[in-house]
Motif scaffolding. Structure first.
Motif, mmCIF file in Angstrom:
data_model
loop_
_atom_site.group_PDB
_atom_site.id
_atom_site.type_symbol
_atom_site.label_atom_id
_atom_site.label_comp_id
_atom_site.label_asym_id
_atom_site.label_seq_id
_atom_site.Cartn_x
_atom_site.Cartn_y
_atom_site.Cartn_z
ATOM 1 N N GLN A 20 0.817 -1.223 0.000
ATOM 2 C CA GLN A 20 0.000 0.000 0.000
ATOM 3 C C GLN A 20 0.850 1.272 0.000
ATOM 4 O OE1 GLN A 20 -1.946 -0.756 3.736
ATOM 5 N NE2 GLN A 20 -3.825 -1.521 2.753
ATOM 6 N N THR A 23 1.450 3.407 -3.363
ATOM 7 C CA THR A 23 0.182 3.935 -3.893
ATOM 8 C C THR A 23 -0.301 5.104 -3.045
ATOM 9 O OG1 THR A 23 -0.384 1.695 -4.577
ATOM 10 C CG2 THR A 23 -2.162 3.326 -4.594
ATOM 11 N N SER A 27 -0.772 9.259 -3.684
ATOM 12 C CA SER A 27 -2.010 9.998 -3.384
ATOM 13 C C SER A 27 -1.716 11.198 -2.491
ATOM 14 C CB SER A 27 -3.018 9.086 -2.687
ATOM 15 O OG SER A 27 -3.349 7.986 -3.489
#
Length: 577
Positions: A20, A23, A27
């Motif tokens: 995670q 990613t 963001s």
């Protein structure tokens, strides 16, 4: 112990799994481009469903660092001396203590390599890092270093200081203008965040004190000790912003500043007066175009609200609002006007100054320097075919006479008076030189009001009050055994004050056929009050007790804003005889 990567630490702490991390980091970068100031760690924690404190506690346990609550830690002057103001504010860090020669520094982002290196260099010795939320670190910096401390440090180095300013400005949290400009902006920014209505710059022999008025109470703002050195530059900057003459320091001056904060238009009224130790400056903050409260949100008792709705649609007469400065009189008048505002009514106001702009209403600002007074403006307003007239304040006999003549010739007039309670308004008008029969036939109602602070909803707790104390302050005897009381325990949301926001307490005296003869006979205010109370009028303190029983405010607040009511005492004594 083996050195672990950021990914490994976050994964082990349960904040972001290996898959995670990249990613979510992408963001976070995208959100930074859109103006988000959140740290990567706080962002990752939020994505994982944790609060910032929870995220830091998990990471601290994994890294073997302490997690500290800065709100409960006493300040350490020795530790603060180890880290310069510039570095502390630049990297948002706070030195907490020195134990056994080791300096502890609280940080919110342990992965900022530049910050870690800067702290090590500044400390010139052993450093132990601790984790704390960014918000708590920022509060500690302002509390112990003072608001704008890093800017003042810069001001000592910036020579010369440029004081030029043109046009409206946008004030942001990270304004990077010249130091004095940035410092003044920071003061206004902090006041706006704290919901302050006024800022006072007060020079003394050895300090420049800055105070904010929040919910009607003055609070001193923590300021750096070197502030006095920059007094002249700071006051000159404010005078330039407000269009005043900066070379004139012997006479009072007035001006105004228009700024934007977070998209909101802020109208700041500025006043200066010369004092022994320099010019004292007061700023009144008004949010331009702010939606003021409607009639149903002002906190009237149902019976009073119903009576007011009938009064403000009458075709003629005077409705007066009384109370001291800062008791919310203008807000009440604006609520009346906005309630009856329609295309079928011509409404004209004369005010000093025009505090809020109302669409569909013609508003005139008093300008005494060119002869436009309340009396002159009101005289000309009556030639403009109005249905409703609002006069900011009745100050003298001339204004009072014109207002009464307007009411008697078919106009509805709203205005304010400075009296302590509703019944005193009649004696004040008569003392001004108005004939009693004119007062009795023109005044429809008087609304006296005060503002009390409301209990903070986040820390509201029930409290026990001594019955003997309740009897001493005149709390209704019948309810002493059954009434429940609340207070605010104090929390971060209300700055540990226990209060947040304000509401009104009211005393509405509707002029009835029983009261008119008393006015015509010049009866004292206590006699008028007794007759009105027999007809159902609640005094300010009675309405305050109702707000206390409902858990909205406290006994202390009601006592703070209401005086001992002479007419109430007279009524009690009359009942005993």
């Amino acid at each position: 112990m083996a050195i672990r990567s950021v990914k490994e630490l976050l994964s082990a702490a349960g904040i972001a799994a290996h898959g995670q991390f990249e990613t979510r980091k992408a963001s976070w970068r995208a959100s930074r481009d859109n103006g988000n100031q959140e740290t990567l760690l706080a962002f990752l924690g939020r994505e994982a469903g944790f609060s910032e404190d929870q995220t830091l506690q998990k990471l601290a346990a994994e890294m073997g660092w302490p997690f500290v609550d800065l709100s409960r830690m006493p300040p350490s002057p020795e530790a603060q001396k180890k880290i310069s103001t510039k570095v502390a504010f630049q990297y948002v860090i706070f030195p907490t203590k020195i134990e056994n020669g080791v300096l502890q520094v609280a940080v919110s982002d342990p992965f900022d390599a530049a910050m870690l290196n800067a702290v090590q260099f500044e400390a010139q010795g052993q450093v132990e890092f601790a984790l704390a939320s960014r918000g708590e670190v920022e509060k500690a910096l302002k509390r112990y270093y003072g608001v704008g401390a890093e800017t003042l440090d810069g001001m000592a180095e910036d020579e010369p200081i440029d004081l030029d300013v043109t046009g409206d400005r946008e004030i942001t949290e990270s304004d990077q203008d010249a130091s004095v400009i940035k410092f003044v902006n920071q003061i206004i920014w902090e006041a706006f965040k704290d919901r302050a209505t006024d800022i006072h710059f007060e020079p003394a022999e050895d300090e420049l004190r800055i105070r904010y008025r929040i919910d009607g109470i003055l609070h001193q703002t923590p300021m750096p000790p070197q502030l006095k050195r920059f007094q002249a530059a700071i006051i000159s900057r404010i005078k330039v912003m407000s269009g005043m003459n900066i070379s004139e320091k012997r006479l009072p001056q007035d001006g105004r500043i228009n700024v934007r904060i977070k998209g909101e238009e802020l109208d700041i009224r500025v006043s200066t007066v010369p004092t022994v130790w320099g010019e004292s400056v007061s700023l009144r903050l008004l949010t331009r175009g702010k939606i003021f409260l409607t009639l149903e949100k002002l906190g009237y008792a149902p019976a009073d609200e119903s009576a007011l709705r009938e009064l403000i649609v009458k075709p003629h007469g005077i409705v007066l609002v009384t109370g001291p400065t800062g008791s919310g009189k203008s807000t009440s008048l604006y609520a009346f006007l906005s309630t009856i505002n329609s295309v079928h009514k011509r409404i004209i106001t004369i005010e000093e100054p025009v505090e809020y702009e109302l669409k569909g209403i013609n508003q005139i600002a008093v300008r005494s320097e060119i002869g436009l007074t309340f009396a002159m403006g009101l005289r000309h307003i009556l030639r403009q075919d109005p249905n409703v007239v609002m006069v900011g304040e009745i100050r003298d006999q001339e204004t009072a006479e014109i207002a009464i003549r307007a009411a008697l010739t078919g106009h509805l007039v709203f205005s304010t008076l400075h009296t302590n309670d509703a019944p005193s308004a009649f004696t004040r008008l008569i003392d001004m030189g108005i004939e009693p029969f004119l007062v009795a036939s023109s005044v429809e109602a008087v609304l006296a009001q005060r503002l009390v602070r409301t209990i903070c909803k986040h820390c509201k707790v029930e409290q026990t009050v001594d019955p003997a104390y309740l009897r001493r302050i005149g709390f209704p005897e019948a309810e002493i055994g059954t009434a429940r009381f609340w207070k605010g325990a104090g929390c971060e949301s209300c700055r540990e004050l226990g209060y947040q926001g304000r509401m009104g307490i009211y005393e509405l005296l509707v002029v009835s056929e029983a009261v008119r003869p008393l006015i015509m006979n010049r009866s004292p205010a206590t006699t008028i009050a007794q007759r009105a109370m027999e007809a159902g009028m609640r005094t300010l303190r009675m309405d305050g007790w109702n707000k206390v029983r409902s858990g909205t405010t406290t006994i202390e607040e009601v006592l703070r804003v209401t005086q001992t009511e002479e007419h109430m005492t007279a009524l009690i004594e009359d009942g005993r005889n």
